[in-house]
Motif scaffolding. Structure first.
Motif, PDB file in Angstrom:
ATOM      1  N   GLY A 287      -5.527  15.903 -47.455  1.00  0.00           N
ATOM      2  CA  GLY A 287      -6.631  15.282 -48.066  1.00  0.00           C
ATOM      3  C   GLY A 287      -6.213  14.374 -49.170  1.00  0.00           C
ATOM      4  N   GLY A 288      -7.161  14.349 -50.115  1.00  0.00           N
ATOM      5  CA  GLY A 288      -6.689  13.369 -51.265  1.00  0.00           C
ATOM      6  C   GLY A 288      -7.431  11.980 -51.119  1.00  0.00           C
ATOM      7  N   SER A 289      -7.087  11.089 -52.004  1.00  0.00           N
ATOM      8  CA  SER A 289      -7.983   9.975 -52.238  1.00  0.00           C
ATOM      9  C   SER A 289      -7.511   8.946 -51.323  1.00  0.00           C
ATOM     10  CB  SER A 289      -7.829   9.480 -53.645  1.00  0.00           C
ATOM     11  OG  SER A 289      -6.376   9.178 -53.987  1.00  0.00           O
ATOM     12  N   CYS A 290      -6.467   9.100 -50.347  1.00  0.00           N
ATOM     13  CA  CYS A 290      -5.918   7.877 -49.723  1.00  0.00           C
ATOM     14  C   CYS A 290      -6.044   8.109 -48.223  1.00  0.00           C
ATOM     15  CB  CYS A 290      -4.537   7.501 -50.112  1.00  0.00           C
ATOM     16  SG  CYS A 290      -4.473   6.842 -51.747  1.00  0.00           S
ATOM     17  N   LEU A 291      -5.426   9.304 -47.820  1.00  0.00           N
ATOM     18  CA  LEU A 291      -5.274   9.325 -45.876  1.00  0.00           C
ATOM     19  C   LEU A 291      -6.693   9.349 -45.539  1.00  0.00           C
ATOM     20  CD1 LEU A 291      -2.282  11.763 -45.843  1.00  0.00           C
ATOM     21  CD2 LEU A 291      -2.227   9.381 -46.306  1.00  0.00           C
ATOM     22  N   PRO A 292      -7.538  10.190 -45.826  1.00  0.00           N
ATOM     23  CA  PRO A 292      -8.756  10.259 -45.355  1.00  0.00           C
ATOM     24  C   PRO A 292      -9.432   8.825 -45.143  1.00  0.00           C
ATOM     25  CG  PRO A 292      -8.716  12.462 -46.422  1.00  0.00           C
ATOM     26  CD  PRO A 292      -7.551  11.211 -46.949  1.00  0.00           C
ATOM     27  N   LYS A 293      -9.746   8.394 -46.519  1.00  0.00           N
ATOM     28  CA  LYS A 293     -10.688   6.943 -46.476  1.00  0.00           C
ATOM     29  C   LYS A 293      -9.730   5.969 -45.747  1.00  0.00           C
ATOM     30  CE  LYS A 293      -9.020   4.694 -50.792  1.00  0.00           C
ATOM     31  NZ  LYS A 293      -8.284   3.669 -50.023  1.00  0.00           N
ATOM     32  N   ASP A 294      -8.345   5.963 -45.606  1.00  0.00           N
ATOM     33  CA  ASP A 294      -7.674   4.765 -44.841  1.00  0.00           C
ATOM     34  C   ASP A 294      -7.629   5.128 -43.411  1.00  0.00           C
ATOM     35  OD1 ASP A 294      -7.284   3.888 -47.428  1.00  0.00           O
ATOM     36  OD2 ASP A 294      -5.266   4.040 -47.573  1.00  0.00           O
ATOM     37  N   LEU A 295      -7.664   6.124 -43.111  1.00  0.00           N
ATOM     38  CA  LEU A 295      -8.013   6.488 -41.575  1.00  0.00           C
ATOM     39  C   LEU A 295      -9.323   6.128 -41.002  1.00  0.00           C
ATOM     40  CD1 LEU A 295      -6.091   9.945 -40.939  1.00  0.00           C
ATOM     41  CD2 LEU A 295      -6.011   7.818 -39.357  1.00  0.00           C
ATOM     42  N   ARG A 296     -10.616   6.464 -42.023  1.00  0.00           N
ATOM     43  CA  ARG A 296     -11.793   6.146 -41.533  1.00  0.00           C
ATOM     44  C   ARG A 296     -11.679   4.601 -41.419  1.00  0.00           C
ATOM     45  NH1 ARG A 296     -13.591   9.234 -45.794  1.00  0.00           N
ATOM     46  NH2 ARG A 296     -13.406  11.331 -45.229  1.00  0.00           N
ATOM     47  N   ALA A 297     -11.190   3.821 -42.523  1.00  0.00           N
ATOM     48  CA  ALA A 297     -11.508   2.439 -42.324  1.00  0.00           C
ATOM     49  C   ALA A 297     -10.692   1.905 -41.311  1.00  0.00           C
ATOM     50  CB  ALA A 297     -10.711   1.753 -43.941  1.00  0.00           C
ATOM     51  N   THR A 298      -9.484   2.397 -40.923  1.00  0.00           N
ATOM     52  CA  THR A 298      -8.789   1.888 -39.625  1.00  0.00           C
ATOM     53  C   THR A 298      -9.798   2.174 -38.309  1.00  0.00           C
ATOM     54  OG1 THR A 298      -6.895   2.877 -40.631  1.00  0.00           O
ATOM     55  CG2 THR A 298      -6.705   2.321 -38.482  1.00  0.00           C
ATOM     56  N   THR A 299     -10.276   3.340 -38.469  1.00  0.00           N
ATOM     57  CA  THR A 299     -11.037   3.738 -37.060  1.00  0.00           C
ATOM     58  C   THR A 299     -12.428   2.741 -37.079  1.00  0.00           C
ATOM     59  OG1 THR A 299     -10.457   5.998 -37.579  1.00  0.00           O
ATOM     60  CG2 THR A 299     -11.881   5.595 -35.805  1.00  0.00           C
TER      61      THR A 299
END
Ligand SMILES: NC(=O)c1ccc[n+]([C@@H]2O[C@H](COP(=O)([O-])OP(=O)(O)OC[C@H]3O[C@@H](n4cnc5c(N)ncnc54)[C@H](O)[C@@H]3O)[C@@H](O)[C@H]2O)c1
Length: 438
Positions: A265-277
């Motif tokens: 979780g956290g402020s980076c991995l989920p948001k950056d994966l979403r942006a990549t997708t």
């Protein structure tokens, strides 16, 4: 040593040639007469760098013989290496036909032996095959017990086609899954000189780790290829990008992030994966593996919910709420998602996190928790002892020495502890400690 090798494909033929080169007497066994004829003539049945010359010289040395007769091979050797094929069946399962038939002949052959025979399975086998499937067949056929009349073990093979002789001589490591020391000592005589670690483990772990290694290789290739597809669409050089990625040996090419635990979780991995997708979607690029990461991560949270609800208890105490130990960042913490879901199911929660103080939460962190768990203030408790004592189920989301002490001191026999972090001090805790998936 006198060695018999069953299955003279890529693995078996290279092993036969290298072991004979190292001075051992080797009997090759296969059901394919053409392969046996080729070897008998000093020719290689597989196309591999260095095999033409090596096979010619080892056959000329007189240390190699071949046969279709499994009984003869077992009776005239101390150790058998089983390298028969284990291909995919039509439904994706492992076709174990060859190894099952071989186990049967091996059992019959061992029946007639007076000295303990070592059987080393080198074919890739789904976990549990050696102990649950092959051992009973060999025990029934031989009328002897594993560990007494004969010794079974599993040694995964790591050679790669195309560089198999070099890989034989310099493997990443030697791994042997065995329940007795006798086969380990015999295998040390064969492979102990290689310039790598010799690791002993359980038979099942050895079987499983072979799959993990191949899955990891496939994962890495697909990661690089999905990255390249996206890079092309964005006009970025994928070779440059992957080269830079690989130069980080601290976080990328390292042991980091490879321990089983709870969801990320956290402020980076989920948001950056979403942006990549999203980026991939926008450019019509398919990246199913990267796009599958967030759903898989969510499966991990769902598993924790299932485990907690399955206890049938309604008073749950969280030890830890932030996304990792040592921070008060609650943004996209999987423990917050877990808390949110449990509250929705009517579970009564109390939460201890030494780093999280409501009065000190600021900005995006504060608004995140207020949005997801609006009355978090009523749930937070700064007294770990009280959280432990008043809960029926404890969810362990972080583990510091002081938390381990508190658990060892205050947890009672009647309490459940769901361990999400893989605590080392499990034995010191009184309650029923259950790992998330371990
Ligand atoms: N090829 C690789 O690079 C590699 C690397 C590591 C592990 N492995 C694993 O090693 C195993 C063997 O792979 P391979 O590529 O050498 O297979 P392969 O298909 O090239 O050879 C298998 C051989 O076994 C023989 N065989 C079948 N039944 C037999 C029996 N009852 N008695 C004697 N011989 C019999 C076949 O005739 C064949 O020659 C597989 O489980 C594979 O997953 C392969």
């Amino acid at each position: 040593m006198k060695i018999s090798i069953f299955g003279l494909g890529y693995v078996g033929a290279v092993s036969l040639a290298c072991l004979a080169r190292d001075g051992h007497e080797v009997i090759g066994v296969d059901i394919d007469q053409t392969k046996l004829d080729l070897i008998r003539d000093g020719k290689t049945p597989v196309v591999e760098e260095g095999m033409v010359d090596l096979m010619q010289s080892v056959v000329a040395s007189g240390r190699v013989s071949v046969t279709t007769d499994a009984v003869h091979a077992v009776l005239n050797s101390d150790i058998s290496l089983v390298c028969v094929g284990t291909p995919s069946a039509a439904n994706g399962s492992q076709d174990q036909g060859a190894v099952l038939r071989l186990a049967d002949s091996m059992g019959q052959a061992i029946r007639g032996k007076t000295t303990p025979h070592v059987v080393v399975f080198r074919s890739t086998l789904v976990p549990g095959t050696v102990e649950d499937v092959l051992r009973p067949i060999i025990e029934a056929g031989s009328g002897k017990k594993d560990g007494e009349g004969f010794h079974l073990c599993f040694q995964p093979e790591f050679l790669r086609e195309g560089s198999s002789i070099r890989d034989y001589d310099k493997p990443p490591f030697t791994v042997v899954g065995a329940n007795h020391s006798y086969p380990i000592e015999r295998l040390k005589e064969l492979f102990g000189h290689l310039p790598c670690k010799f690791l002993q483990t359980s038979v099942r772990s050895a079987e499983m780790m072979k799959y993990c290694c191949n899955n990891f290789h496939a994962l890495k290739i697909t990661f690089a290829n999905e990255t390249a597809r996206l890079c092309e669409a964005l006009g970025v050089n994928p070779f440059e990008v992957m080269d830079l990625v690989c130069q980080d040996t601290q976080l990328n090419i390292s042991r980091a992030y490879l321990m089983p635990g709870f969801a990320f979780g956290g402020s980076c991995l989920p948001k950056d994966l979403r942006a990549t997708t999203y980026l991939a979607k926008k450019h019509d690029v398919e990246i199913p593996m990267l796009a599958g990461i967030m759903p898989s991560n969510r499966n991990h949270v769902d598993l924790a919910i299932e485990r907690i609800l399955a206890t049938g208890k309604r008073k749950v105490g969280f030890i830890g709420l932030s996304f990792k130990t040592g921070t008060d960042d609650l943004r996209e913490s999987p423990l917050v998602t877990l808390a949110e879901q449990l509250i929705g199911k009517g579970v009564h929660l109390s939460v201890y996190d030494p780093e999280v103080h409501l009065s000190r939460l600021l900005g995006a962190n504060k608004s995140f928790i207020e949005r997801h768990v609006p009355h978090i203030g009523e749930l937070l408790n700064a007294d770990v002892e009280e959280v432990i004592k008043t809960s029926e189920v404890l969810v362990l989301g972080l583990s510091t020495p002081s938390i381990q002490d508190a658990l060892a001191t205050h947890v009672r026999d009647d309490q459940y502890v769901l361990d999400l972090v893989g605590i080392k001090s499990k034995a010191s805790i009184q309650g029923r400690v259950q790992g998330l998936c371990w």
